[in-house]
Write a protein that holds these residues in place. Structure first.
Motif, mmCIF file in Angstrom:
data_model
loop_
_atom_site.group_PDB
_atom_site.id
_atom_site.type_symbol
_atom_site.label_atom_id
_atom_site.label_comp_id
_atom_site.label_asym_id
_atom_site.label_seq_id
_atom_site.Cartn_x
_atom_site.Cartn_y
_atom_site.Cartn_z
ATOM 1 N N LEU A 1 3.961 9.211 2.506
ATOM 2 C CA LEU A 1 3.039 8.080 2.563
ATOM 3 C C LEU A 1 3.523 6.923 1.697
ATOM 4 O O LEU A 1 3.613 5.779 2.150
ATOM 5 C CB LEU A 1 1.642 8.522 2.119
ATOM 6 N N ILE A 2 3.831 7.215 0.440
ATOM 7 C CA ILE A 2 4.321 6.161 -0.451
ATOM 8 C C ILE A 2 5.644 5.616 0.071
ATOM 9 O O ILE A 2 5.899 4.406 0.047
ATOM 10 C CB ILE A 2 4.459 6.690 -1.889
ATOM 11 N N GLY A 3 6.498 6.521 0.574
ATOM 12 C CA GLY A 3 7.771 6.108 1.139
ATOM 13 C C GLY A 3 7.618 5.165 2.315
ATOM 14 O O GLY A 3 8.411 4.232 2.499
ATOM 15 N N PHE A 4 6.585 5.379 3.126
ATOM 16 C CA PHE A 4 6.327 4.493 4.260
ATOM 17 C C PHE A 4 6.034 3.071 3.758
ATOM 18 O O PHE A 4 6.492 2.089 4.342
ATOM 19 C CB PHE A 4 5.146 5.022 5.075
ATOM 20 N N GLY A 5 5.283 2.976 2.670
ATOM 21 C CA GLY A 5 5.019 1.667 2.090
ATOM 22 C C GLY A 5 6.287 0.995 1.607
ATOM 23 O O GLY A 5 6.533 -0.186 1.875
ATOM 24 N N LEU A 6 7.121 1.755 0.886
ATOM 25 C CA LEU A 6 8.395 1.224 0.409
ATOM 26 C C LEU A 6 9.272 0.753 1.563
ATOM 27 O O LEU A 6 9.900 -0.303 1.500
ATOM 28 C CB LEU A 6 9.152 2.314 -0.360
ATOM 29 N N ALA A 7 9.321 1.558 2.610
ATOM 30 C CA ALA A 7 10.203 1.270 3.743
ATOM 31 C C ALA A 7 9.765 0.045 4.526
ATOM 32 O O ALA A 7 10.551 -0.501 5.303
ATOM 33 C CB ALA A 7 10.264 2.488 4.671
ATOM 34 N N ASN A 8 8.531 -0.397 4.326
ATOM 35 C CA ASN A 8 8.020 -1.525 5.095
ATOM 36 C C ASN A 8 7.693 -2.736 4.240
ATOM 37 O O ASN A 8 6.967 -3.637 4.668
ATOM 38 C CB ASN A 8 6.805 -1.083 5.912
ATOM 39 N N MET A 9 8.258 -2.767 3.037
ATOM 40 C CA MET A 9 8.112 -3.945 2.208
ATOM 41 C C MET A 9 8.747 -5.132 2.921
ATOM 42 O O MET A 9 9.897 -5.066 3.333
ATOM 43 C CB MET A 9 8.825 -3.716 0.870
ATOM 44 N N GLY A 10 8.000 -6.180 3.098
ATOM 45 C CA GLY A 10 8.544 -7.361 3.762
ATOM 46 C C GLY A 10 8.554 -7.278 5.273
ATOM 47 O O GLY A 10 9.023 -8.199 5.943
ATOM 48 N N ASN A 11 8.050 -6.193 5.845
ATOM 49 C CA ASN A 11 7.998 -6.070 7.298
ATOM 50 C C ASN A 11 7.013 -7.098 7.859
ATOM 51 O O ASN A 11 5.850 -7.119 7.466
ATOM 52 C CB ASN A 11 7.554 -4.652 7.682
ATOM 53 N N PRO A 12 7.467 -7.968 8.768
ATOM 54 C CA PRO A 12 6.572 -9.013 9.280
ATOM 55 C C PRO A 12 5.474 -8.497 10.206
ATOM 56 O O PRO A 12 4.527 -9.221 10.503
ATOM 57 C CB PRO A 12 7.529 -9.940 10.049
ATOM 58 N N ASN A 13 5.577 -7.254 10.654
ATOM 59 C CA ASN A 13 4.569 -6.668 11.538
ATOM 60 C C ASN A 13 3.285 -6.416 10.749
ATOM 61 O O ASN A 13 3.200 -5.489 9.947
ATOM 62 C CB ASN A 13 5.096 -5.363 12.145
ATOM 63 N N GLN A 14 2.285 -7.242 10.959
ATOM 64 C CA GLN A 14 1.051 -7.197 10.175
ATOM 65 C C GLN A 14 0.228 -5.927 10.430
ATOM 66 O O GLN A 14 -0.608 -5.557 9.622
ATOM 67 C CB GLN A 14 0.187 -8.426 10.495
ATOM 68 N N SER A 15 0.467 -5.275 11.559
ATOM 69 C CA SER A 15 -0.354 -4.108 11.912
ATOM 70 C C SER A 15 0.289 -2.787 11.497
ATOM 71 O O SER A 15 -0.279 -1.724 11.755
ATOM 72 C CB SER A 15 -0.613 -4.091 13.422
ATOM 73 N N ILE A 16 1.427 -2.849 10.818
ATOM 74 C CA ILE A 16 2.174 -1.630 10.503
ATOM 75 C C ILE A 16 1.369 -0.677 9.616
ATOM 76 O O ILE A 16 1.517 0.540 9.675
ATOM 77 C CB ILE A 16 3.532 -1.980 9.834
ATOM 78 N N GLY A 17 0.468 -1.224 8.801
ATOM 79 C CA GLY A 17 -0.289 -0.387 7.871
ATOM 80 C C GLY A 17 -1.400 0.431 8.494
ATOM 81 O O GLY A 17 -1.983 1.290 7.822
ATOM 82 N N LYS A 18 -1.686 0.191 9.761
ATOM 83 C CA LYS A 18 -2.801 0.901 10.395
ATOM 84 C C LYS A 18 -2.613 2.416 10.387
ATOM 85 O O LYS A 18 -3.593 3.162 10.368
ATOM 86 C CB LYS A 18 -2.991 0.398 11.832
ATOM 87 N N VAL A 19 -1.362 2.873 10.384
ATOM 88 C CA VAL A 19 -1.120 4.323 10.387
ATOM 89 C C VAL A 19 -1.576 4.968 9.082
ATOM 90 O O VAL A 19 -1.718 6.196 9.002
ATOM 91 C CB VAL A 19 0.374 4.650 10.638
ATOM 92 N N LEU A 20 -1.816 4.149 8.065
ATOM 93 C CA LEU A 20 -2.256 4.677 6.769
ATOM 94 C C LEU A 20 -3.777 4.814 6.671
ATOM 95 O O LEU A 20 -4.280 5.508 5.782
ATOM 96 C CB LEU A 20 -1.781 3.762 5.636
ATOM 97 N N ASP A 21 -4.495 4.154 7.563
ATOM 98 C CA ASP A 21 -5.934 3.991 7.378
ATOM 99 C C ASP A 21 -6.710 5.302 7.245
ATOM 100 O O ASP A 21 -7.559 5.445 6.356
ATOM 101 C CB ASP A 21 -6.514 3.154 8.520
ATOM 102 N N THR A 22 -6.434 6.255 8.120
ATOM 103 C CA THR A 22 -7.202 7.502 8.044
ATOM 104 C C THR A 22 -6.926 8.248 6.747
ATOM 105 O O THR A 22 -7.802 8.946 6.228
ATOM 106 C CB THR A 22 -6.872 8.425 9.233
ATOM 107 N N HIS A 23 -5.736 8.074 6.191
ATOM 108 C CA HIS A 23 -5.359 8.795 4.973
ATOM 109 C C HIS A 23 -6.020 8.209 3.721
ATOM 110 O O HIS A 23 -6.086 8.873 2.687
ATOM 111 C CB HIS A 23 -3.837 8.814 4.837
ATOM 112 N N LEU A 24 -6.522 6.984 3.828
ATOM 113 C CA LEU A 24 -7.276 6.399 2.718
ATOM 114 C C LEU A 24 -8.591 7.143 2.489
ATOM 115 O O LEU A 24 -9.215 6.999 1.440
ATOM 116 C CB LEU A 24 -7.578 4.930 3.007
ATOM 117 N N HIS A 25 -9.002 7.952 3.468
ATOM 118 C CA HIS A 25 -10.265 8.696 3.380
ATOM 119 C C HIS A 25 -10.020 10.211 3.387
ATOM 120 O O HIS A 25 -10.952 10.983 3.622
ATOM 121 C CB HIS A 25 -11.168 8.304 4.550
ATOM 122 N N ASP A 26 -8.799 10.629 3.108
ATOM 123 C CA ASP A 26 -8.454 12.053 3.128
ATOM 124 C C ASP A 26 -9.258 12.824 2.069
ATOM 125 O O ASP A 26 -9.652 12.277 1.037
ATOM 126 C CB ASP A 26 -6.953 12.210 2.857
#
Length: 424
Positions: A110-135
């Motif tokens: 999960l943290i690695g996904f954030g690192l790997a997408n630093m500066g990624n212009p795709n604004q919707s890339i973070g949606k895959v994290l949403d359900t895990h915010l409520h794990d």
């Protein structure tokens, strides 16, 4: 050589790799029959190495390994592969790790996904994290928040949502981790003043972490501007906030706002923080010296004048950040020695004795160093970003140690990385 604590030795060897970042060609070969620690180091090092296509194939393969430590290391490698070059293939591999049977592997992916997408212009890339915010697992919730702090640095669209999320969160640890998005949301934008002012006006200990993050957020948002309005807000927190964590972050925020501008007035204020009643504040004020003076070679310290370990830790790190000669002091405290060795990672091309009494530390770090030294990093601003980001991430993902001061440096590195991308 005298045997040192493994943390100290790890930092000493790691600083060699960071100091010699991108200086020569190296090769990382995985035979498959190495000791676990050596293989793990090679996997992490592959993420930095220039041989992207080959290392990505190997790293993805090792995410299926039976040993969870190896899977974790493969995901760390993939996260830095993506950091240097956004890749759908890397993202897919990291996302598959969100459902690994081992919690620590999930956290790393999960943290690695954030690192790997630093500066990624795709604004919707973070949606895959949403359900895990409520794990249900607090470590997964906190990891998802930290991931957001990386991939949404300088992107405030989720600011209000995270405020609401944190108001209903019960775990203090999750609050601390997820708050980093609040601090990073406006990083480098010169925005967020109204939002952060509202947080600064929240009273009571239960809201201290919001004031805490607001102080950091103001510093990161107005990085290097020396904006007087921001300075005054932060100075007020330093003088009047009863919570030591808020005063600590106010010093950090002040240093970030005045990044690379070590005026006499600023140095005097930071020095006053070394006398605070709280060791937490003293440590933050000490490290803030280096943030203000980073790379300027304009920092006059005599560490022989200090005996407080919390102060010495921050000041010896500051000497490295400012790129001044280290004080001729022999440190006996392991904590201070650890900080001193990390500081050397900010100096260019240091040499060090690569022998180590901790053979597992030596073999683990060798592969990582081969990747750092053989990386493509040549641009000075990008070197600074990598050197700032790695220590905090490294200690948290490998040792589950969340060091506040190092994470402040990580946030600075993230902002510099995005600034470089946005400026072309």
């Amino acid at each position: 050589m005298t045997e040192q604590h493994f943390y100290v030795e790890n930092a000493r060897l790691m600083s060699y790799g960071l100091s010699n970042l991108g200086t020569r060609k190296t090769k990382i070969s995985m035979a498959g029959d190495e000791p676990i620690d050596a293989l793990a180091g090679k996997l992490i090092g592959s993420g930095f190495h220039t041989d992207r296509a080959l290392s990505t194939d190997q790293l993805i393969e090792y995410t299926q390994h039976t040993n969870p430590f190896i899977r974790r290391s493969a995901y760390i490698g993939l996260s830095f592969t993506g950091f240097f070059q956004n890749s759908d293939r890397v993202n897919e591999a990291l996302a598959s790790g969100f459902y690994d049977p081992e919690l620590e592997v999930r956290k790393t992916a999960l943290i690695g996904f954030g690192l790997a997408n630093m500066g990624n212009p795709n604004q919707s890339i973070g949606k895959v994290l949403d359900t895990h915010l409520h794990d249900e697992a607090w470590k997964i919730r906190s990891a998802s928040g930290l991931a957001y702090s990386f991939l949404s640095c300088g992107k405030p669209e989720q600011f209000s949502r995270f405020i609401d999320l944190l108001k209903i969160e019960h775990s203090p640890y999750v609050k601390v981790c997820n708050c980093w998005y609040i601090s990073n949301a406006f990083a480098g934008t010169r925005g967020g003043l109204d939002e952060y002012k509202k947080l600064l006006n929240l009273e009571g200990d239960e809201n201290s972490f919001f004031r805490d993050m607001a102080c950091l957020g103001l510093g990161l948002s107005y990085l290097g501007t020396s904006e007087q309005t921001i300075n005054e807000l932060l100075e007020d927190r330093i003088k009047n906030d009863i919570h030591p964590y808020v005063r600590e972050s106010a010093f950090f925020g002040l240093a970030l706002c005045n990044y690379q501008n070590p005026t006499n007035e600023m140095t005097k204020m930071l020095s006053e923080g070394l006398k605070d009643d709280s060791m937490i504040v003293r440590s933050g004020a000490a490290l803030s010296h280096g943030i203000v003076a980073m790379e300027t070679e304009d920092l006059e310290l005599d560490l022989k004048d200090y005996s407080d370990s919390s102060v010495l830790w921050g000041l010896t790190l500051s000497e490295g950040l400012a790129n001044v000669k280290p004080s001729q002091v022999t440190f006996t405290d392991n904590y201070v020695q650890w900080g001193h060795h990390i500081s050397n990672g900010f100096r260019n091309q240091i040499s060090t004795n690569l022998d180590c009494d901790h053979e597992d530390v030596k073999s683990f770090q060798q592969g990582i160093n081969d990747g750092l030294i053989g990386s493509h990093v040549a641009d000075e601003q990008e070197k600074n970003a990598v050197r700032l980001i790695v220590p905090g991430v490294y200690h948290y993902l490998n040792y589950d140690s969340f060091w506040w001061g190092l994470w402040v440096l990580t946030a600075l590195g993230t902002t510099l990385h995005n600034r470089r991308i946005n400026n072309g």
